[in-house]
Design a protein around this motif. Structure first.
Motif, PDB file in Angstrom:
ATOM      1  N   SER A 249       3.773  14.196 -10.953  1.00  0.00           N
ATOM      2  CA  SER A 249       4.273  14.589 -11.946  1.00  0.00           C
ATOM      3  C   SER A 249       2.244  15.513 -12.681  1.00  0.00           C
ATOM      4  O   SER A 249       3.727  16.244 -13.732  1.00  0.00           O
TER       5      SER A 249
ATOM      6  N   GLU B 128       3.022   5.970  -2.971  1.00  0.00           N
ATOM      7  CA  GLU B 128       4.068   5.978  -3.326  1.00  0.00           C
ATOM      8  C   GLU B 128       4.125   6.573  -4.668  1.00  0.00           C
ATOM      9  O   GLU B 128       4.555   7.703  -5.231  1.00  0.00           O
ATOM     10  N   GLN B 129       3.943   5.669  -5.510  1.00  0.00           N
ATOM     11  CA  GLN B 129       3.468   5.563  -6.909  1.00  0.00           C
ATOM     12  C   GLN B 129       2.285   6.783  -7.138  1.00  0.00           C
ATOM     13  O   GLN B 129       2.656   7.774  -8.468  1.00  0.00           O
ATOM     14  N   GLU B 130       1.220   6.421  -6.348  1.00  0.00           N
ATOM     15  CA  GLU B 130       0.214   7.690  -6.883  1.00  0.00           C
ATOM     16  C   GLU B 130       1.041   9.147  -6.651  1.00  0.00           C
ATOM     17  O   GLU B 130       0.160  10.307  -7.341  1.00  0.00           O
TER      18      GLU B 130
ATOM     19  N   MET C  65       4.080  10.064  -6.911  1.00  0.00           N
ATOM     20  CA  MET C  65       4.706  10.503  -7.937  1.00  0.00           C
ATOM     21  C   MET C  65       3.872  10.924  -9.002  1.00  0.00           C
ATOM     22  O   MET C  65       4.021  12.056  -9.606  1.00  0.00           O
ATOM     23  N   LEU C  66       2.758  10.047  -8.856  1.00  0.00           N
ATOM     24  CA  LEU C  66       1.727  10.801 -10.604  1.00  0.00           C
ATOM     25  C   LEU C  66       1.193  11.641 -10.067  1.00  0.00           C
ATOM     26  O   LEU C  66       1.621  12.631 -11.941  1.00  0.00           O
TER      27      LEU C  66
ATOM     28  N   GLU D 162       0.757  -1.293  -0.090  1.00  0.00           N
ATOM     29  CA  GLU D 162      -0.086  -0.199   0.005  1.00  0.00           C
ATOM     30  C   GLU D 162       0.593   1.231  -0.161  1.00  0.00           C
ATOM     31  O   GLU D 162       0.500   2.258  -0.406  1.00  0.00           O
ATOM     32  N   ARG D 163       1.861   1.253   0.806  1.00  0.00           N
ATOM     33  CA  ARG D 163       2.728   2.366   0.481  1.00  0.00           C
ATOM     34  C   ARG D 163       3.417   2.753  -0.558  1.00  0.00           C
ATOM     35  O   ARG D 163       3.483   4.011  -0.861  1.00  0.00           O
ATOM     36  N   LYS D 164       3.582   1.561  -1.152  1.00  0.00           N
ATOM     37  CA  LYS D 164       4.507   2.039  -2.479  1.00  0.00           C
ATOM     38  C   LYS D 164       3.437   2.415  -3.248  1.00  0.00           C
ATOM     39  O   LYS D 164       4.114   2.965  -4.464  1.00  0.00           O
ATOM     40  N   LYS D 165       2.250   1.373  -3.403  1.00  0.00           N
ATOM     41  CA  LYS D 165       0.496   2.275  -4.141  1.00  0.00           C
ATOM     42  C   LYS D 165       1.147   3.552  -4.385  1.00  0.00           C
ATOM     43  O   LYS D 165       1.097   4.232  -4.479  1.00  0.00           O
TER      44      LYS D 165
END
Length: 770
Positions: free
Chosen positions: A268, A260-262, A264-265, A255-258
């Motif tokens: 961006s 983090e990706q969100e 980052m998205l 969930e943390r990586k998800k």
């Protein structure tokens, strides 16, 4: 040797027998020898010996019991120690798997494998609690299931029959469930037969729980009964807790990586957004701006961070913006917005829509504020263009509506004046007056044509055109009339493309723009710059008109005159709007230019500021280059003719003038006041008519409808369709419809005598030759 030692191994029974034999022998000896020596009686000696033997045997039995129990305790201690050691090894191996784990499913598989291979159990599996209507227990990892036991498993963790087994109960209640003997355990009723078939004798179901929420269960099967001791159970329960924590941690990492990706998205998106974002604190200090702020305001993004939000505006605009923000935010407004005109670092003004809102922390306290900034300069320009286009469309509708009647009046005036002029001697004073009338009529015809042109209804025959040659011709023609205080510079890009256009109308565009530019610099002089270049427009082309992407030819006319304000720029393309004096212009020049450009599929933009001149940019669709223009040579048309013409029009003056003109040209003329009357005349004698000239707009029957009826009777009959709307309708569509109705040519009123003569000759010549 090992076999001999094992056979001579001391056991509780061996020790007891040896003790008893030795004791009896010793007792007998100790009783018999003294008795013999003392000459005691045999009876007495026997009784004493028996008592001694009984004592020996009793103590031997007691010794046997003590030794047997001690040995049982030792054996049980060894078994308990073995199980604890087994559990410890299993626990240690599983902890290593937990430390190395990066994937939830792989972790559960590694734990199951360690339990079976290291712990010596028959099967270990993990079942996850599915939160569906059935509350299914779904096996997700296992080790040791060689017989496919789990494939036939049907289990729930709900409080139903299939949920009251050890595993379902463990998940539902969060407690460990142990079955030391599956054969006789009541909770195994539904699964006992299958379990015994696979050799399972005992089981333990350990719940997997995270923060009070059931995750599933870790289930272990043993091949022997009473396989799980107290210490072993405690270690396995601790293992289940660690596995629960490991699963929860891995899920948290996912969930943390998800997240983090969100993030980052999202970052961006914010970084690449064309809309500016500003974050500032309660003191107005900017904490973050995205790169779009630099594009919109001209301020470097890194330089404004740490400064007050008022730094984004210069002069009065910035003060107004700053006051607006704090006036609303200090009132407790959570969301507000406004429209502002700002000045960038380069001095250019830009218009923004800005929305502010407050950002609260988890406790509801406002700590920060945000602003979303949209540059609406281009958007507002498009809105102004749209309003302008709507005004043009309304005026175009009005102009098209009056063109028919005006052209009919001009047609009568021109035709009658030409005939009257022919009847007057050259030296007569009336000849000069008629010339004035004729010239005025021609000017009126040209004026109507200009009106229809700015209405996008002046489409002419088009051909490949080299605009650079027309621009050179215009400059040569106008140089004598341009004041010497104005310097003219022309820049032509090499390898310019060509356009499909009417050369006369392109000439008109350049003449009008150059004339206006010269007029703007007539008092103080200045510089007039003209440029022609190839341009490729795409969806992101800023500052260009709203045109489809593709290749264009760009004409730029720039002056250094007095310039215009925003209000004036919004009106310059309106018909009859002019900034010139009362007798200096009609106000149709730029309207005509706008109409010609739009009619050619192009666009025009203007940028100006008071005192800084004006720049007009014209974009016309570019086509493939050709070697040279193919210009049609005018035909030599005989003046006189012969034949019988049916002339049809609902205007009495037009009928009168047309009949007189055609009769002077040598034709016999029959007239009709509308389509129905003309059709009756024709049907009375179809072969008695050589040509029909009919108006388009008439009551009861249009000219095209009349032509369709005439051709249905006689297919070889030539028909000329006249319309007083000029190009008031779609010319291409009108021609296609007219051709389908049998019309040979379409004529646009008002026509002079030479034009009418040439047209009649073209449509009648083939029939005459035949």
């Amino acid at each position: 040797m090992k076999q001999i030692n094992s056979e001579r191994k001391l056991t509780p029974l061996n020790i007891t027998i040896v003790y008893a034999v030795v004791g009896v022998l010793w007792g007998a000896a100790s009783c018999l020898f003294p008795a013999v020596l003392a000459h005691k009686s045999f009876m007495y000696t026997s009784v004493e010996t028996l008592n001694h033997a009984f004592f020996i045997l009793a103590t031997a039995a007691l010794l046997y019991l003590l030794i047997s129990r001690s040995e049982g305790d030792v054996v049980r201690g060894k078994e308990s120690l073995f199980r604890v050691n087994r559990a410890l090894k299993t626990f240690s191996g599983c902890n290593q798997a937990l430390v190395r784990a990066t994937d939830e499913l792989q972790l559960m598989k590694d734990v199951c494998r360690t339990i079976v291979e290291t712990g010596g159990y028959k099967l270990a599996w993990v079942g996850m609690a599915v939160h569906d209507d059935w509350k299914t227990v779904r096996p997700v990892a296992q080790w040791g299931d060689r017989g496919g036991y789990l494939t036939k498993l049907d289990m729930s963790w709900a409080d139903i029959d299939r949920g009251r087994g050890p595993t379902g109960t463990a998940i539902r209640t969060g407690t460990t469930r142990i079955a030391q003997n599956i054969r006789y355990d009541a909770s195994w009723t539904l699964w006992r037969e299958e379990a015994l078939k696979h050799g399972f004798a005992a089981s333990i179901s350990l719940p997997l729980i995270n923060e009070g929420r059931p995750l599933g269960a870790l289930v272990i099967f043993a091949g022997e009964k009473r396989a799980f001791g107290k210490q072993e159970v405690k270690l396995l329960e601790q293992l289940a807790d660690d596995l629960s924590f490991g699963i929860a941690t891995l899920r948290m990492n996912v969930e943390r990586k998800k997240a983090e990706q969100e993030i980052m998205l999202l970052a961006s998106v914010i970084e690449q957004s064309k809309e500016g974002l500003i974050l500032f604190d309660s003191d107005g200090l900017i904490q973050y701006v995205n790169p779009a702020i630099e594009t919109i305001t001209g301020h470097d993004a890194q330089c404004v961070v740490g400064r007050n939000v008022a730094a984004l505006g210069d002069g009065d605009g910035g003060v107004e913006l700053y006051r607006f923000v704090w006036a609303d935010l200090t009132k407790g407004e959570r969301r507000t917005g406004g429209h502002f005109i700002q000045k960038g670092k380069d001095g250019e003004c830009y218009e923004i829509d800005i929305t502010f809102w407050s950002i609260s922390d988890t406790c509801g306290a406002v700590k920060n504020h945000a602003a979303l900034v949209r540059d609406v300069t281009h958007e507002l320009q498009l809105e102004r263009q749209l309003r302008q286009a709507q005004r043009m469309e309304a005026i175009a509708t009005l102009a098209g509506g009056i063109a028919h009647d005006f052209n009919n009046n001009l047609a009568s005036i021109i035709t009658c004046t030409e005939m009257a002029r022919d009847d007057v001697a050259p030296e007569s004073p009336l000849r000069e007056l008629l010339d004035v009338v004729l010239k005025s009529s021609y000017r009126g015809r040209k004026l109507v044509k200009q009106i229809l042109t700015f209405c996008c209804k002046g489409e002419q025959e088009r051909q490949p055109v080299q605009v650079e040659s027309i621009m050179s011709e215009c400059l040569n023609l106008m140089r004598p009339s341009i004041p010497s205080s104005i310097t003219v510079h022309a820049h032509l890009e090499p390898d310019l493309g060509m356009i499909m256009a009417d050369p006369t109308q392109i000439h008109q565009i350049i003449m009008n723009l150059v004339t206006n530019a010269s007029h703007a610099m007539r008092l103080k002089g200045g510089t007039l710059e003209l440029a022609l270049e190839n341009a490729n427009l795409d969806a992101d082309s800023f500052g260009a008109p709203d045109l489809p992407p593709g290749p264009y030819l760009k004409l730029t006319v720039k002056d250094s005159g007095h310039g215009m304000d925003q209000k004036t720029m919004e009106q310059i393309f309106d018909p009859f709007f002019t900034t010139k004096g009362h007798n200096e212009g009609t106000g149709l020049g730029l309207s005509v230019v706008h109409g010609i450009v739009r009619n050619h599929g192009g666009g025009i933009t203007v940028s100006s500021r008071p005192g800084l001149g004006a720049t007009f940019e014209v974009f016309l669709p570019r086509t493939a280059a050709v070697q040279k223009d193919c210009l049609l040579q005018p035909e030599e048309v005989p003046v006189a003719g012969s034949g019988r013409i049916l002339f049809v029009d609902d205007e009495e003056d037009v009928v009168f003038a047309g009949k007189k003109m055609l009769e002077r040209l040598g034709y016999q003329v029959v007239t009709g006041r509308d389509g129905m009357e003309a059709l009756e005349i024709f049907r009375a004698d179809p072969r008695g008519v050589d040509l029909v000239i009919t108006d388009q707009t008439m009551p009861r029957m249009t000219g095209i409808e009349l032509s369709r009826e005439l051709v249905a009777v006689r297919s070889d009959l030539p028909v000329i369709l006249c319309t007083g709307l000029g190009s008031g309708v779609d010319r291409t569509a009108q021609r296609e419809e007219a051709e389908q109705a049998g019309v040979r040519e379409v004529a646009y009123k008002p026509l002079d005598r030479e034009e009418m003569t040439a047209m009649i000759h073209r449509v009648m010549a083939p029939a005459g030759e035949a």
